[in-house]
Design an enzyme around this catalytic site. Structure first.
Site, PDB file in Angstrom:
ATOM      1  N   GLU A 167      -3.069  -4.682  -2.908  1.00  0.00           N
ATOM      2  CA  GLU A 167      -3.588  -5.630  -3.906  1.00  0.00           C
ATOM      3  C   GLU A 167      -3.632  -4.980  -5.289  1.00  0.00           C
ATOM      4  OE1 GLU A 167      -4.812  -4.870  -0.962  1.00  0.00           O
ATOM      5  OE2 GLU A 167      -5.989  -6.492  -0.089  1.00  0.00           O
TER       6      GLU A 167
ATOM      7  N   ASN B 140       0.842  -1.196   0.000  1.00  0.00           N
ATOM      8  CA  ASN B 140       0.000   0.000   0.000  1.00  0.00           C
ATOM      9  C   ASN B 140       0.880   1.251   0.000  1.00  0.00           C
ATOM     10  OD1 ASN B 140       0.564  -0.888   2.696  1.00  0.00           O
ATOM     11  ND2 ASN B 140      -1.060   0.388   3.525  1.00  0.00           N
ATOM     12  N   ILE B 141       0.398   2.249  -0.703  1.00  0.00           N
ATOM     13  CA  ILE B 141       1.141   3.500  -0.857  1.00  0.00           C
ATOM     14  C   ILE B 141       0.180   4.635  -0.501  1.00  0.00           C
ATOM     15  CG2 ILE B 141       2.444   4.986  -2.436  1.00  0.00           C
ATOM     16  CD1 ILE B 141       3.020   2.449  -4.130  1.00  0.00           C
ATOM     17  N   GLU B 142       0.464   5.297   0.622  1.00  0.00           N
ATOM     18  CA  GLU B 142      -0.430   6.354   1.103  1.00  0.00           C
ATOM     19  C   GLU B 142       0.057   7.719   0.652  1.00  0.00           C
ATOM     20  OE1 GLU B 142      -0.955   5.712   5.349  1.00  0.00           O
ATOM     21  OE2 GLU B 142      -2.151   3.906   4.934  1.00  0.00           O
TER      22      GLU B 142
ATOM     23  N   CYS C 295      -4.224   0.622  -2.401  1.00  0.00           N
ATOM     24  CA  CYS C 295      -4.033  -0.627  -1.649  1.00  0.00           C
ATOM     25  C   CYS C 295      -2.968  -1.507  -2.299  1.00  0.00           C
ATOM     26  CB  CYS C 295      -5.329  -1.414  -1.614  1.00  0.00           C
ATOM     27  SG  CYS C 295      -6.665  -0.630  -0.725  1.00  0.00           S
TER      28      CYS C 295
ATOM     29  N   CYS D 142     -10.331  -5.026   0.629  1.00  0.00           N
ATOM     30  CA  CYS D 142     -11.432  -4.052   0.689  1.00  0.00           C
ATOM     31  C   CYS D 142     -12.336  -4.223  -0.542  1.00  0.00           C
ATOM     32  CB  CYS D 142     -10.869  -2.636   0.756  1.00  0.00           C
ATOM     33  SG  CYS D 142     -10.185  -2.075  -0.816  1.00  0.00           S
TER      34      CYS D 142
HETATM   35  N1  THU Z   1      -5.291  -1.333   2.509  1.00  0.00           N
HETATM   36  C1  THU Z   1      -4.748  -2.233   1.627  1.00  0.00           C
HETATM   37  O1  THU Z   1      -3.588  -2.105   1.222  1.00  0.00           O
HETATM   38  N2  THU Z   1      -5.538  -3.251   1.198  1.00  0.00           N
HETATM   39  C2  THU Z   1      -6.841  -3.455   1.568  1.00  0.00           C
HETATM   40  O2  THU Z   1      -7.502  -4.347   1.050  1.00  0.00           O
HETATM   41  C3  THU Z   1      -7.436  -2.592   2.589  1.00  0.00           C
HETATM   42  C4  THU Z   1      -6.636  -1.424   3.021  1.00  0.00           C
HETATM   43  C5  THU Z   1      -4.461  -0.207   2.946  1.00  0.00           C
HETATM   44  C6  THU Z   1      -4.934   1.131   2.462  1.00  0.00           C
HETATM   45  C7  THU Z   1      -4.389   2.042   3.531  1.00  0.00           C
HETATM   46  O3  THU Z   1      -3.053   2.405   3.180  1.00  0.00           O
HETATM   47  C8  THU Z   1      -4.341   1.196   4.778  1.00  0.00           C
HETATM   48  O4  THU Z   1      -4.453  -0.144   4.357  1.00  0.00           O
HETATM   49  C9  THU Z   1      -5.447   1.499   5.773  1.00  0.00           C
HETATM   50  O5  THU Z   1      -6.681   1.481   5.187  1.00  0.00           O
END
Ligand code: THU
Length: 125
Positions: free
Chosen positions: A55, A42-44, A53, A84
């Site tokens: 995936e 995941n990259i915020e 996300c 998600c």
């Molecule tokens: N996140 C994922 O990488 N995959 C998911 O299926 C659900 C959420 C990440 C997004 C965000 O960076 C962090 O988890 C919190 O929501």
């Protein structure tokens, strides 16, 4: 490939997660039909909705390399989180009904196996 080996690859990807806002680190590894491994984390972003996300990073990376056939995906997070909603849709469209291994990345033999037809019944498309 043994599921635990794919989970180990997802743990490597998790170490690259950029999650300074949520502190929720997710790693993904996809096994392709050609036995290649594609990683995702995941990259915020400070502009929160721009976050992506793990995936979808992995799936979009594979597709952008013209890789469209897959055997399995492993997803690692500290709470063994299932994908998600938007990721379920993309898994349905691009991975199909491959096994989805979900793990906390610690107890490697204690993983869950899911299929998208159960996680996303009655999909759009
Ligand atoms: N996140 C994922 O990488 N995959 C998911 O299926 C659900 C959420 C990440 C997004 C965000 O960076 C962090 O988890 C919190 O929501």
């Amino acid at each position: 490939m043994d599921p635990t080996d794919l989970i180990k690859e997802a743990v490597k990807a998790q170490s690259r997660a950029q999650a300074k806002y949520s502190k929720f680190y997710v790693g993904t590894a996809i096994l392709t039909n050609d036995n290649k491994i594609i990683h995702g984390c995941n990259i915020e972003s400070a502009a929160y909705p721009s976050t992506i996300c793990a995936e979808r990073v992995a799936i979009y990376s594979a597709v952008s390399q013209n890789i469209l056939d897959f055997k399995a995906i492993a997803i690692v997070s500290k709470e063994s989180a299932k994908p998600c909603g938007p990721c379920r849709q993309i898994i349905h469209e691009y991975l199909g009904n491959v096994p989805i291994y979900v793990s906390d990345g610690k107890e490697l033999n204690n993983y869950e196996t899911h299929f998208i037809k159960d996680l996303l019944p009655h999909p759009f498309g």
